[in-house]
Design a protein around this motif. Structure first.
Motif, PDB file in Angstrom:
ATOM      1  N   ILE A  92      10.552  -1.329  -6.937  1.00  0.00           N
ATOM      2  CA  ILE A  92      10.447  -2.478  -5.751  1.00  0.00           C
ATOM      3  C   ILE A  92      10.883  -3.982  -6.244  1.00  0.00           C
ATOM      4  O   ILE A  92      10.632  -4.871  -5.621  1.00  0.00           O
ATOM      5  CB  ILE A  92       8.830  -2.483  -5.906  1.00  0.00           C
ATOM      6  CG1 ILE A  92       8.167  -3.117  -7.201  1.00  0.00           C
ATOM      7  CG2 ILE A  92       8.048  -1.499  -5.457  1.00  0.00           C
ATOM      8  CD1 ILE A  92       6.888  -3.338  -7.202  1.00  0.00           C
ATOM      9  N   GLY A  93      12.028  -3.815  -7.264  1.00  0.00           N
ATOM     10  CA  GLY A  93      12.731  -4.845  -7.288  1.00  0.00           C
ATOM     11  C   GLY A  93      12.373  -6.010  -8.179  1.00  0.00           C
ATOM     12  O   GLY A  93      12.662  -7.202  -8.226  1.00  0.00           O
ATOM     13  N   ARG A  94      11.305  -5.778  -9.085  1.00  0.00           N
ATOM     14  CA  ARG A  94      10.577  -6.730 -10.078  1.00  0.00           C
ATOM     15  C   ARG A  94      11.618  -6.997 -11.214  1.00  0.00           C
ATOM     16  O   ARG A  94      12.422  -6.000 -11.588  1.00  0.00           O
ATOM     17  CB  ARG A  94       9.323  -6.106 -10.556  1.00  0.00           C
ATOM     18  CG  ARG A  94       8.483  -6.264  -9.690  1.00  0.00           C
ATOM     19  CD  ARG A  94       6.734  -5.802 -10.311  1.00  0.00           C
ATOM     20  NE  ARG A  94       5.760  -5.966  -9.431  1.00  0.00           N
ATOM     21  CZ  ARG A  94       4.551  -5.385  -9.673  1.00  0.00           C
ATOM     22  NH1 ARG A  94       4.434  -4.547 -10.619  1.00  0.00           N
ATOM     23  NH2 ARG A  94       3.682  -5.469  -8.416  1.00  0.00           N
ATOM     24  N   PRO A 150       0.626  -1.346  -0.090  1.00  0.00           N
ATOM     25  CA  PRO A 150      -0.169  -0.041   0.134  1.00  0.00           C
ATOM     26  C   PRO A 150       0.847   1.114   0.022  1.00  0.00           C
ATOM     27  O   PRO A 150       0.409   2.410  -0.522  1.00  0.00           O
ATOM     28  CB  PRO A 150      -0.866  -0.050   1.295  1.00  0.00           C
ATOM     29  CG  PRO A 150      -0.213  -1.252   2.186  1.00  0.00           C
ATOM     30  CD  PRO A 150       0.594  -1.945   1.185  1.00  0.00           C
ATOM     31  N   GLU A 151       1.950   1.157   0.440  1.00  0.00           N
ATOM     32  CA  GLU A 151       3.080   2.453   0.491  1.00  0.00           C
ATOM     33  C   GLU A 151       3.343   2.829  -0.875  1.00  0.00           C
ATOM     34  O   GLU A 151       3.244   3.944  -1.142  1.00  0.00           O
ATOM     35  CB  GLU A 151       4.173   2.099   1.265  1.00  0.00           C
ATOM     36  CG  GLU A 151       3.964   1.845   2.587  1.00  0.00           C
ATOM     37  CD  GLU A 151       3.791   0.466   2.941  1.00  0.00           C
ATOM     38  OE1 GLU A 151       3.709  -0.466   2.204  1.00  0.00           O
ATOM     39  OE2 GLU A 151       3.263   0.104   4.265  1.00  0.00           O
ATOM     40  N   GLU A 152       3.381   1.681  -1.843  1.00  0.00           N
ATOM     41  CA  GLU A 152       3.763   2.295  -3.252  1.00  0.00           C
ATOM     42  C   GLU A 152       2.711   2.985  -3.894  1.00  0.00           C
ATOM     43  O   GLU A 152       2.624   3.799  -4.610  1.00  0.00           O
ATOM     44  CB  GLU A 152       4.268   0.925  -4.141  1.00  0.00           C
ATOM     45  CG  GLU A 152       4.594   1.370  -5.490  1.00  0.00           C
ATOM     46  CD  GLU A 152       4.338  -0.017  -6.486  1.00  0.00           C
ATOM     47  OE1 GLU A 152       4.500   0.136  -7.581  1.00  0.00           O
ATOM     48  OE2 GLU A 152       4.106  -1.037  -5.807  1.00  0.00           O
ATOM     49  N   ASP A 153       1.253   2.461  -3.660  1.00  0.00           N
ATOM     50  CA  ASP A 153       0.077   2.823  -4.214  1.00  0.00           C
ATOM     51  C   ASP A 153      -0.163   4.130  -3.509  1.00  0.00           C
ATOM     52  O   ASP A 153      -0.770   5.331  -4.330  1.00  0.00           O
ATOM     53  CB  ASP A 153      -0.960   2.033  -3.967  1.00  0.00           C
ATOM     54  CG  ASP A 153      -1.048   0.721  -4.763  1.00  0.00           C
ATOM     55  OD1 ASP A 153      -0.134   0.872  -5.723  1.00  0.00           O
ATOM     56  OD2 ASP A 153      -1.972  -0.041  -4.391  1.00  0.00           O
ATOM     57  N   ALA A 154       0.165   4.440  -2.306  1.00  0.00           N
ATOM     58  CA  ALA A 154       0.226   5.786  -1.907  1.00  0.00           C
ATOM     59  C   ALA A 154       0.941   6.860  -2.387  1.00  0.00           C
ATOM     60  O   ALA A 154       0.514   8.138  -2.546  1.00  0.00           O
ATOM     61  CB  ALA A 154       0.557   5.802  -0.210  1.00  0.00           C
TER      62      ALA A 154
END
Length: 288
Positions: A198-200, A68-72
């Motif tokens: 995010i390391g994908r 949720p932090e990334e979406d924020a």
């Protein structure tokens, strides 16, 4: 009136979970299911769309409770970062949707139930077990298997006999899974910046230059194969193949994030057309 407002708010929250996947997942898979089935009654159309949407909701809620932090930072209109639902309640919803999807599917047939179970397992592998952030080949395989489960189940729901598919139905799902496995990188170019953060390990990240060169031959190869297999007329085939060529060339020539977003939209038009070709064959050639 108060109850209506509450229900309206909850319905909007559920819709917002799936909003970004309406054009990329719900519409193309619905078209494939309706064309590959074929549909015997108009009432099957909303049933099919609802089955797809409910399982898409299961996947999206699972996906959107992971980070949720990334979406924020990047996707603030989603239900969790916007505050429409708490993370705790979203996690509860995520796991509540599993038996709901299974129960709905079991009401149709054992085969539809198996598709729903497969989707739930693949959702867990992709999201909670982090296949989405793993090796690009594993990610592509799980993606392709997930779409195949979506399409197998939804095509069964769209049929009069919901216990098996005919040869055209099986081929439709098989071809679609192959398309997703070999061209899914088309959706990853626009997300490279966020995926890196995010390391994908998507194909465009691991092989930035090479991955762009894979889209054109992949789309062209599938275009020629599908044009032949579904016995498409010259004019329709030319449009279909031409669209694949334009899309593939766009990914080669333009590489900005905005351009990749537009290219992905064009790719989805081509994909939707590819999913509609079984209907072309079924309703045109079988009527002759």
């Amino acid at each position: 009136m108060f109850l209506f407002q509450i229900l309206k708010q909850h319905a909007l929250t559920l819709f917002l979970f799936t909003k970004s996947d309406i054009k990329t997942t719900l519409i193309p898979i619905t078209i494939l299911a309706l064309c590959a089935a074929p549909v015997h009654h108009p009432s099957y159309i909303p049933e099919t769309m609802f089955w797809i949407w409910l399982h898409l909701l299961q996947f999206d809620v699972s996906n959107q409770t992971l980070d949720p932090e990334e979406d924020a930072l990047n996707k603030r209109d989603r239900p969790v970062p916007s505050g429409r639902i708490t993370l705790r309640d979203a996690v509860i919803l995520r796991w509540t949707l599993v038996p709901i999807c299974w129960a709905l599917s079991a009401a149709y047939s054992l085969q539809v139930f198996y598709s729903s179970v497969a989707l739930s397992v693949l959702t867990g592998i992709y999201n909670e077990l982090h296949a989405h952030a793993g090796h690009w080949l594993v990610r592509n395989m799980v993606n392709a298997a997930g779409f195949a489960s979506f399409e197998f189940g939804s095509t069964l729901v769209a049929r009069y006999d919901r216990s098996h598919l005919d040869k055209a139905g099986y081929l439709s799902v098989l071809f679609s899974a192959g398309i997703f496995f070999t061209t899914i990188q088309a959706q990853d170019f626009k997300d490279t910046e966020g995926d890196l953060a995010i390391g994908r390990q998507t194909l465009p990240i691991v092989f930035p230059s090479f991955s762009r060169k894979t889209v054109l031959p992949g789309m062209m190869g599938w275009s020629f194969l599908l044009t032949y297999m579904w016995q498409v007329d010259v004019w329709t085939g030319s449009v279909f193949i031409g669209l694949a060529q334009i899309t593939g060339l766009r990914f080669l020539v333009f590489n900005s994030r905005a351009s990749d977003q537009v290219s992905f939209y064009v790719y989805n038009v081509w994909l939707t057309m590819a999913h509609a070709l079984p209907g072309y064959w079924r309703y045109y050639h079988k009527a002759m």
